[in-house]
Write a protein that holds these residues in place. Structure first.
Motif, PDB file in Angstrom:
ATOM      1  N   LYS A  62       0.820  -1.317  -0.170  1.00  0.00           N
ATOM      2  CA  LYS A  62      -0.072  -0.004   0.183  1.00  0.00           C
ATOM      3  C   LYS A  62       0.704   1.152   0.149  1.00  0.00           C
ATOM      4  N   GLN A  63       2.005   1.401   0.807  1.00  0.00           N
ATOM      5  CA  GLN A  63       2.721   2.430   0.980  1.00  0.00           C
ATOM      6  C   GLN A  63       3.660   2.494  -0.280  1.00  0.00           C
ATOM      7  N   LEU A  64       3.978   1.388  -0.976  1.00  0.00           N
ATOM      8  CA  LEU A  64       4.791   1.291  -2.274  1.00  0.00           C
ATOM      9  C   LEU A  64       3.886   1.984  -3.498  1.00  0.00           C
ATOM     10  N   ALA A  65       2.588   1.622  -3.352  1.00  0.00           N
ATOM     11  CA  ALA A  65       1.539   2.037  -4.339  1.00  0.00           C
ATOM     12  C   ALA A  65       1.486   3.541  -4.333  1.00  0.00           C
ATOM     13  N   ASP A  66       1.521   4.102  -3.211  1.00  0.00           N
ATOM     14  CA  ASP A  66       1.444   5.543  -2.835  1.00  0.00           C
ATOM     15  C   ASP A  66       2.624   6.103  -3.331  1.00  0.00           C
ATOM     16  N   ALA A  67       3.644   5.490  -3.230  1.00  0.00           N
ATOM     17  CA  ALA A  67       5.009   6.052  -3.422  1.00  0.00           C
ATOM     18  C   ALA A  67       5.237   6.192  -5.091  1.00  0.00           C
ATOM     19  N   ILE A  68       4.456   5.183  -5.752  1.00  0.00           N
ATOM     20  CA  ILE A  68       4.712   5.240  -6.941  1.00  0.00           C
ATOM     21  C   ILE A  68       3.614   6.400  -7.584  1.00  0.00           C
ATOM     22  N   ILE A  69       2.390   6.148  -7.145  1.00  0.00           N
ATOM     23  CA  ILE A  69       1.365   7.452  -7.667  1.00  0.00           C
ATOM     24  C   ILE A  69       0.916   7.915  -6.508  1.00  0.00           C
ATOM     25  N   PRO A  70       1.491   9.226  -5.895  1.00  0.00           N
ATOM     26  CA  PRO A  70       1.029   9.567  -4.776  1.00  0.00           C
ATOM     27  C   PRO A  70      -0.001  10.472  -4.560  1.00  0.00           C
ATOM     28  N   PRO A  71      -0.766  10.712  -3.445  1.00  0.00           N
ATOM     29  CA  PRO A  71      -2.018  11.668  -3.530  1.00  0.00           C
ATOM     30  C   PRO A  71      -1.434  13.058  -3.657  1.00  0.00           C
ATOM     31  N   THR A  72      -1.907  13.673  -4.234  1.00  0.00           N
ATOM     32  CA  THR A  72      -1.846  15.338  -4.395  1.00  0.00           C
ATOM     33  C   THR A  72      -3.004  16.053  -4.030  1.00  0.00           C
ATOM     34  N   ASP A  73      -3.413  16.849  -5.309  1.00  0.00           N
ATOM     35  CA  ASP A  73      -4.650  17.368  -4.854  1.00  0.00           C
ATOM     36  C   ASP A  73      -5.845  16.295  -5.577  1.00  0.00           C
ATOM     37  N   THR A  74      -5.396  15.385  -5.831  1.00  0.00           N
ATOM     38  CA  THR A  74      -6.206  14.131  -6.108  1.00  0.00           C
ATOM     39  C   THR A  74      -5.700  12.838  -5.480  1.00  0.00           C
ATOM     40  N   PRO A  75      -6.711  11.717  -5.271  1.00  0.00           N
ATOM     41  CA  PRO A  75      -5.988  10.716  -4.653  1.00  0.00           C
ATOM     42  C   PRO A  75      -4.935   9.948  -5.161  1.00  0.00           C
ATOM     43  N   GLY A  76      -3.938   9.276  -4.307  1.00  0.00           N
ATOM     44  CA  GLY A  76      -3.066   8.234  -4.854  1.00  0.00           C
ATOM     45  C   GLY A  76      -3.589   6.895  -5.134  1.00  0.00           C
ATOM     46  N   ALA A  77      -2.604   6.343  -5.693  1.00  0.00           N
ATOM     47  CA  ALA A  77      -2.951   4.792  -6.128  1.00  0.00           C
ATOM     48  C   ALA A  77      -3.440   3.799  -5.022  1.00  0.00           C
ATOM     49  N   ALA A  78      -2.964   4.059  -3.648  1.00  0.00           N
ATOM     50  CA  ALA A  78      -3.625   3.632  -2.631  1.00  0.00           C
ATOM     51  C   ALA A  78      -5.133   3.561  -2.308  1.00  0.00           C
ATOM     52  N   GLU A  79      -5.155   4.836  -2.448  1.00  0.00           N
ATOM     53  CA  GLU A  79      -6.625   5.187  -1.984  1.00  0.00           C
ATOM     54  C   GLU A  79      -7.790   4.572  -3.003  1.00  0.00           C
TER      55      GLU A  79
END
Ligand SMILES: Cc1cc2nc3c(=O)[nH]c(=O)nc-3n(C[C@H](O)[C@H](O)[C@H](O)COP(=O)(O)OP(=O)(O)OC[C@H]3O[C@@H](n4cnc5c(N)ncnc54)[C@H](O)[C@@H]3O)c2cc1C
Ligand code: SF4
Lengths: 570, 165
Positions: free
Chosen positions: B48-65
């Motif tokens: 989950k953490q890795l997914a968010d590091a690959i595509i992070p949350p910005t003003d839109t959700p990241g990959a994990a969310e």
């Protein structure tokens, strides 16, 4: 066979029985019911109602668990059908799974089937080209198979007839190798397809590249609106069934049309076991049917029987229709039933990159079609070391570049996609020469759940096909080089026959009852009230996608049968 | 709906995550049912953490969310060959516990020519990207997918096709 249902013969008697509700059977049903004849369509699969029974048609990509991809288990369980490009998560339910209907591959043969109301008309790629005179005269000119008992002029009016109703989009290209039809407006070529077309025209003269002619309603006419069909919206999700009726299928077109006449009885789950021949009357009187679910046997009767179970199953039914008059299968006095089965050679592909036109792209809809290169080999005379030739698909497209990096950089890249280079590709569609050794036959002992012998398929490539693959790869490589395409790659997939899904023959047409099974009206020479108008009737294969020709042959034969019934000849 | 509202709406409804039998993290349980591969809560949390590091949350959700790491597991479980699965799992085991920095993990694996971590990183990157770009959220709000696109234009200037806000 189980208990024989002896319901009143009257109740089971019709003017015409049509076996199969796919592309050709649907046309038979439409023609006969429109002419006022009581018509029974027997379909071995379940019913599929237009719109209502297209469960995936409006699904969004994310609604598919695996985003369309096949699972490992599906591939393992379906080594044959999983090879078909359209067998994906969204259209699985319209294909026969390998285990459901076994057959025997004496040689590798990928038999792709759709058993349901509509048959494979739900799944097809809708490419629809007319044959030309050069195709019909092929066997006579080049000395293979037997002479076709008809010529282009016999079929031309029937091509027009079916095209107007089905709705065929295309450009009037004015080519004698690929006669123009009654076209709805053509789909557009994209910039690179157009560039290639112009380049080939200036470089070769006789190698036209045109937009595919396809059974899509690009501009609905009254006849299409009357069918309840609307303009194609370029979804390119056709294999799911189209809610707009944008492409032609039995389900959206011929079957509901026939139903509206009040003359159609459609019986799904009805597996035709065999045609009943009456020795005394010297004709066929009806068919034996096994209920797909209950396995109960019933007989239905009619004056005329159209066999439209798709090429190989039509062979199977006729081979299984034995009587004291026809111990080897209906109409099979010459022993040729099941022989001279052929197909289209789809083995080879060429792909490349085009570095130009980077300032241009296509946009909007997902065009359900691509470009087409009609046969240019051996058209007017024999020129190569192999007989006949190939047509080819041609398409160009641009995909978004993969995004680079990680984190915010990657995210930004993904959300602001940039088109990559243009990719171009072509695949061959080669004519194969029907041979006596290309054969289907019945297993002597093994039967399926419905008590019907398993089909053996023994069909193979030959030396002519090998030479043609080589020539296609050489010629397309040359054409791509002339066009300046880069990174040209050639592939001979060696895929087995069958995956082209254009299997044909086994019950071929011809002048002479000694060397053919059907006459020029698609009647069995020796049992005139039985007609075969699906791929089984094909004397040779040409290079065109075949279904439009099955439609035209069916409408023509139905017209003949109707007139013969009126005059008492049948 | 503005973007924030859309996100909130999305989080509440949780739509598009149909493949998740349960989105709730219970102690000691993973949030996806798998058939052939087995993962533990630590591995899931690493992914989950890795997914968010690959595509992070910005003003839109990241990959994990958007559940991309679970989508990746689903694909590995159902669609990968046994051999690919084994590599993926071995790679995961070798990397779990390390800092979920994809660039660092990838270049280390490349340098050490460590086959399984490399295979794992490539596969996970590809699947996270697929899960993200083919999520309902992205295909509805960021790069809208047209089910019924209508007219096809064969040849238009590129600028008119790439103007995505
Ligand atoms: C993915 C794909 C792409 C294709 N692309 C093209 C293309 O672009 N152009 C083209 O021309 N063709 C194409 N084809 C081929 C095309 O689908 C067939 O040529 C066409 O459907 C044949 O029509 P048919 O009536 O002979 O058979 P089908 O449409 O297959 O219908 C036969 C019907 O008979 C039924 N049946 C079989 N046995 C029995 C029995 N014993 N009793 C009762 N019913 C029975 C079957 O269940 C079926 O419903 C494609 C096919 C596929 C699968
Ligand atoms: S491309 Fe046309 S015919 Fe095919 S599904 Fe779409 S609208 Fe229907």
């Amino acid at each position: 066979m189980g208990y024989l249902n002896t319901k009143g013969v009257d109740q089971n008697t019709f003017d015409v029985i049509v076996i199969g509700s796919g592309i050709s059977g649907g046309w038979a049903a439409k023609e006969f019911t429109e002419k006022g004849l009581n018509t029974l369509v027997l379909e071995r699969g379940r019913d599929v109602k237009h719109q209502k029974d297209y469960p995936t048609t409006n699904k969004m990509p994310w609604e598919f668990e695996h985003r369309g991809q096949l699972t490992r288990q599906l591939i393992e369980e379906n080594p044959v059908v999983s090879k078909c490009y359209a067998f994906r998560e969204d259209a699985l339910h319209f294909f026969v799974k390998d285990k459901e209907h076994p057959y025997v591959q004496d040689k590798p043969f990928d038999w792709i089937r759709g058993y349901q109301v509509g048959g494979k008309s739900l799944l097809w790629a809708r490419q629809t080209q007319r044959w030309s005179e050069y195709d019909f005269e092929g066997p006579a000119r080049d000395g293979f198979a037997v002479d076709w008992p008809i010529r282009y002029k016999d079929l031309a009016p029937w091509y027009s007839y079916v095209e107007k109703f089905a709705g065929i989009s295309g450009n009037k290209d004015g080519l004698d190798i690929l006669p123009d039809g009654e076209f709805l407006p053509p789909m557009e070529m994209n910039c690179v397809e157009d560039y290639f077309s112009k380049k080939m025209a200036s470089s070769y003269g006789n190698r036209p590249v045109i937009i595919g002619r396809a059974a899509h309603i690009t501009a609905p006419q009254q006849i299409h609106l009357d069918q309840g069909r609307a303009q194609c919206q370029n979804r390119n999700l056709c294999q799911r069934g189209c809610p707009f009726g944008g492409y032609f299928s039995s389900n959206s077109s011929t079957i509901p049309w026939a139903m509206k006449t009040g003359k159609l009885t459609l019986k799904p789950n009805s597996v035709v076991h065999s045609v009943i021949y009456d020795d005394a009357k010297q004709k066929a009187t009806g068919v034996r049917v096994i209920d797909a679910v209950s396995k109960q046997a019933t007989e239905y009767f009619a004056k005329v029987i159209f066999v439209n179970a798709a090429a190989l199953n039509t062979n199977l039914i006729l081979l299984n229709s034995t009587s004291s008059r026809f111990p080897n299968g209906l109409g099979n006095d010459n022993g040729l039933l099941g022989k001279y089965v052929a197909f289209h050679n789809y083995r080879a592909r060429v792909s490349a990159v085009h570095e130009g036109h980077l300032d241009k792209n296509s946009s909007g809809g997902r065009r359900p079609n691509s470009g087409y290169i009609p046969r240019f080999r051996n058209v007017k005379k024999q020129e190569t070391v192999f007989l006949r030739g190939y047509a080819a698909g041609f398409g160009a497209s641009r995909y978004n570049q993969g995004a680079e990096g990680w984190g915010e950089e990657l995210k930004k890249g993904l959300l602001n996609p940039k088109p990559g280079p243009w990719y171009v590709g072509s695949h061959m569609m080669g004519e194969t020469i029907p041979k006596e050794s290309g054969q289907v036959s019945l297993d002597a002992s093994n039967k399926d759940e419905w008590g019907i012998p398993l089909l053996h398929v023994n069909v193979d490539y030959d030396d002519n096909d090998e030479k043609m693959v080589k020539d296609y790869l050489e010629q397309l490589t040359e054409m791509f080089t002339v066009a300046g395409f880069k990174n040209i790659e050639t592939v001979d997939s060696k895929q087995a026959p069958g995956l082209d899904i254009h299997e044909m023959g086994g019950v071929r047409m011809g002048h002479d009852p000694k060397t053919s099974l059907l006459n020029k009206w698609n009647q069995l020479h020796h049992c005139k009230n039985v007609f075969v108008t699906d791929g089984a009737c094909m004397t040779s294969t040409a290079t065109q996608n075949p279904s439009l020709t099955y439609m035209a042959l069916t409408a023509r034969a139905a017209d003949y049968a109707f007139k013969a019934l009126k005059t008492g000849d049948l | 709906m503005d973007r924030r509202q859309v996100i909130r709406h999305f989080l509440v409804v949780g739509a598009g995550l149909a493949f998740m039998p349960s989105c709730v993290y219970k102690d000691g349980k993973v949030s996806i049912q798998l058939q052939s591969i087995q993962i533990n809560p630590d591995q899931e949390s690493f992914l989950k953490q890795l997914a968010d590091a690959i595509i992070p949350p910005t003003d839109t959700p990241g990959a994990a969310e958007l559940g991309s790491h679970l989508f990746a597991l689903k694909m590995v479980d159902d669609c990968f060959e046994k051999q690919e699965q084994d590599k993926f799992m071995t790679g995961l085991k070798k990397l779990q516990g390390k800092e979920p920095n994809p660039a660092a993990l990838m270049s280390a694996a490349e340098q050490e020519k460590d086959e399984e971590p490399l295979a794992f990183m490539k596969a996970f990157r590809r699947l996270v990207i697929q899960g993200y770009t083919q999520s309902e959220y992205v295909m509805t709000n960021l790069l809208p997918y047209q089910l019924v696109p209508g007219k096809y234009y064969g040849c238009v200037p590129v600028d008119s096709t790439t103007s995505k806000s």
